[in-house]
Design a protein around this motif. Structure first.
Motif, PDB file in Angstrom:
ATOM      1  N   GLY A 196      -0.374   1.558  -0.592  1.00  0.00           N
ATOM      2  CA  GLY A 196       0.872   2.102  -1.127  1.00  0.00           C
ATOM      3  C   GLY A 196       1.418   1.330  -2.307  1.00  0.00           C
ATOM      4  O   GLY A 196       2.462   1.683  -2.859  1.00  0.00           O
ATOM      5  N   ARG A 208       0.794   4.434  -6.263  1.00  0.00           N
ATOM      6  CA  ARG A 208       1.089   5.775  -5.783  1.00  0.00           C
ATOM      7  C   ARG A 208       0.798   6.802  -6.875  1.00  0.00           C
ATOM      8  O   ARG A 208       1.024   6.538  -8.048  1.00  0.00           O
ATOM      9  CB  ARG A 208       2.574   5.909  -5.397  1.00  0.00           C
ATOM     10  N   LEU A 222       1.920  10.424  -8.244  1.00  0.00           N
ATOM     11  CA  LEU A 222       2.990  11.410  -8.131  1.00  0.00           C
ATOM     12  C   LEU A 222       2.401  12.809  -7.994  1.00  0.00           C
ATOM     13  O   LEU A 222       1.321  13.097  -8.505  1.00  0.00           O
ATOM     14  CB  LEU A 222       3.909  11.356  -9.355  1.00  0.00           C
ATOM     15  N   HIS A 223       3.137  13.681  -7.303  1.00  0.00           N
ATOM     16  CA  HIS A 223       2.727  15.073  -7.179  1.00  0.00           C
ATOM     17  C   HIS A 223       2.578  15.677  -8.585  1.00  0.00           C
ATOM     18  O   HIS A 223       3.310  15.305  -9.502  1.00  0.00           O
ATOM     19  CB  HIS A 223       3.758  15.882  -6.400  1.00  0.00           C
ATOM     20  N   TYR A 281      13.452   8.414  -5.437  1.00  0.00           N
ATOM     21  CA  TYR A 281      12.329   9.102  -4.789  1.00  0.00           C
ATOM     22  C   TYR A 281      12.067  10.385  -5.545  1.00  0.00           C
ATOM     23  O   TYR A 281      12.888  11.304  -5.514  1.00  0.00           O
ATOM     24  CB  TYR A 281      12.652   9.393  -3.320  1.00  0.00           C
ATOM     25  N   GLY A 327       7.179  12.760  -4.654  1.00  0.00           N
ATOM     26  CA  GLY A 327       6.543  12.323  -3.424  1.00  0.00           C
ATOM     27  C   GLY A 327       6.390  10.822  -3.278  1.00  0.00           C
ATOM     28  O   GLY A 327       5.642  10.355  -2.415  1.00  0.00           O
ATOM     29  N   ALA A 328       7.076  10.046  -4.121  1.00  0.00           N
ATOM     30  CA  ALA A 328       6.931   8.588  -4.050  1.00  0.00           C
ATOM     31  C   ALA A 328       8.257   7.883  -4.334  1.00  0.00           C
ATOM     32  O   ALA A 328       9.069   8.362  -5.128  1.00  0.00           O
ATOM     33  CB  ALA A 328       5.883   8.106  -5.053  1.00  0.00           C
ATOM     34  N   PHE A 329       8.437   6.738  -3.697  1.00  0.00           N
ATOM     35  CA  PHE A 329       9.548   5.865  -4.046  1.00  0.00           C
ATOM     36  C   PHE A 329       9.163   5.101  -5.306  1.00  0.00           C
ATOM     37  O   PHE A 329       8.018   4.668  -5.458  1.00  0.00           O
ATOM     38  CB  PHE A 329       9.852   4.877  -2.915  1.00  0.00           C
ATOM     39  N   ILE A 330      10.128   4.942  -6.210  1.00  0.00           N
ATOM     40  CA  ILE A 330       9.897   4.234  -7.473  1.00  0.00           C
ATOM     41  C   ILE A 330      11.017   3.221  -7.642  1.00  0.00           C
ATOM     42  O   ILE A 330      12.190   3.551  -7.479  1.00  0.00           O
ATOM     43  CB  ILE A 330       9.882   5.217  -8.663  1.00  0.00           C
ATOM     44  N   GLU A 373       8.687  -1.586 -11.744  1.00  0.00           N
ATOM     45  CA  GLU A 373       7.302  -1.219 -11.456  1.00  0.00           C
ATOM     46  C   GLU A 373       6.689  -0.656 -12.742  1.00  0.00           C
ATOM     47  O   GLU A 373       7.348  -0.566 -13.772  1.00  0.00           O
ATOM     48  CB  GLU A 373       7.242  -0.202 -10.312  1.00  0.00           C
ATOM     49  N   SER A 402       2.769   1.863 -10.084  1.00  0.00           N
ATOM     50  CA  SER A 402       2.176   0.646  -9.522  1.00  0.00           C
ATOM     51  C   SER A 402       3.225  -0.450  -9.405  1.00  0.00           C
ATOM     52  O   SER A 402       4.095  -0.574 -10.266  1.00  0.00           O
ATOM     53  CB  SER A 402       1.045   0.166 -10.427  1.00  0.00           C
ATOM     54  N   LYS A 403       3.130  -1.240  -8.334  1.00  0.00           N
ATOM     55  CA  LYS A 403       4.047  -2.372  -8.163  1.00  0.00           C
ATOM     56  C   LYS A 403       3.890  -3.388  -9.277  1.00  0.00           C
ATOM     57  O   LYS A 403       4.820  -4.098  -9.612  1.00  0.00           O
ATOM     58  CB  LYS A 403       3.841  -3.036  -6.810  1.00  0.00           C
TER      59      LYS A 403
END
Length: 179
Positions: free
Chosen positions: A33, A36, A38-39, A151, A154-157, A161, A173-174
Motif C-alpha cells: 500500500g 497506490r 488511482l481508479h 481520499y 480509491g486511495a488515501f493521499i 507524497e 507513492s509514499k
C-alpha cells in the motif's frame, strides 16, 4: 519478451518514469500500500501528458479561492491534488488558473471534480487530470482545507507524497521512486 525501460523527458521538468514500469519494478510497494494506483476515472488535459512531483493536497467543494491561493505560490515542480468532492456542478480550475500554475512552476494539477476553459488548459505546459469539464465557475467563499489527507480515486493521499501520471494512469507513492 523483455521489458524495455521507459523514462520520459519533460520540457523544462524533471524526467519521470512510466507508470507501468514503476508498477512492474515495485510489486512489493503495491502489495504493502505504499504505492497506490488511482481508479481510471480522470480525463487528460494540458500539454504535459506525463508528469510527476511531490504532492500538495487541498480539500474544497465548489469553491476555488484556496486553489488560486496555492497556485499563486512557487510550484517548484509540485503537483496540486484537489479533492473537489467529485462535484460535477461547476468547475474549480479554469484557464486562468492553468496559466498561473504553468507560470509559477507547478508540474500538474489533479482535480477530483471539474475544470473549464478546456482549450486554454490544453494550451498550458502542465499536466492536468480531472473528472470532467463544466462551463460554470465555482463559488468564491474561501472555504476548504490545505495540506490534509484526502481520499480520491480509491486511495488515501497525503501531503508530501509523490504523484506519477502518464497515459496509462496515476500512481501515488509514499516516497520518490526509481526503477
Amino acid at each position: 519478451m523483455h521489458s524495455t525501460h521507459k523514462a520520459y523527458k519533460l520540457q523544462g521538468h524533471m524526467a519521470t518514469l512510466a507508470t507501468a514500469e514503476i508498477c512492474d519494478a515495485h510489486a512489493a510497494l503495491l502489495a504493502s500500500g505504499e504505492l497506490r494506483v488511482l481508479h481510471s476515472i480522470f480525463n487528460v488535459y494540458g500539454q504535459c501528458r506525463v508528469f510527476s512531483g511531490p504532492i500538495v493536497t487541498l480539500k474544497v467543494f465548489e469553491d476555488n479561492v484556496l486553489v488560486r491561493a496555492l497556485l499563486e505560490t512557487k510550484g517548484n515542480g509540485r503537483v496540486l491534488v484537489i479533492d473537489g468532492g467529485e462535484s460535477k456542478r461547476c468547475a474549480i480550475v479554469g484557464g486562468n488558473l492553468g496559466q498561473l500554475a504553468q507560470n509559477m512552476g507547478w508540474a500538474g494539477i489533479l482535480v477530483n471534480g471539474c475544470i473549464r476553459d478546456v482549450d486554454e488548459i490544453n494550451g498550458c505546459d502542465i499536466g492536468v487530470r480531472a473528472l470532467a469539464s463544466h462551463p460554470m465557475k465555482s463559488n468564491k467563499k474561501g472555504v476548504g482545507e490545505k495540506h490534509v489527507p484526502i481520499y480520491i480515486g480509491g486511495a488515501f493521499i497525503h501531503d508530501g507524497e509523490w504523484l506519477y501520471a502518464d497515459s496509462d494512469g496515476i500512481l501515488i507513492s509514499k516516497t520518490e521512486l526509481s526503477v
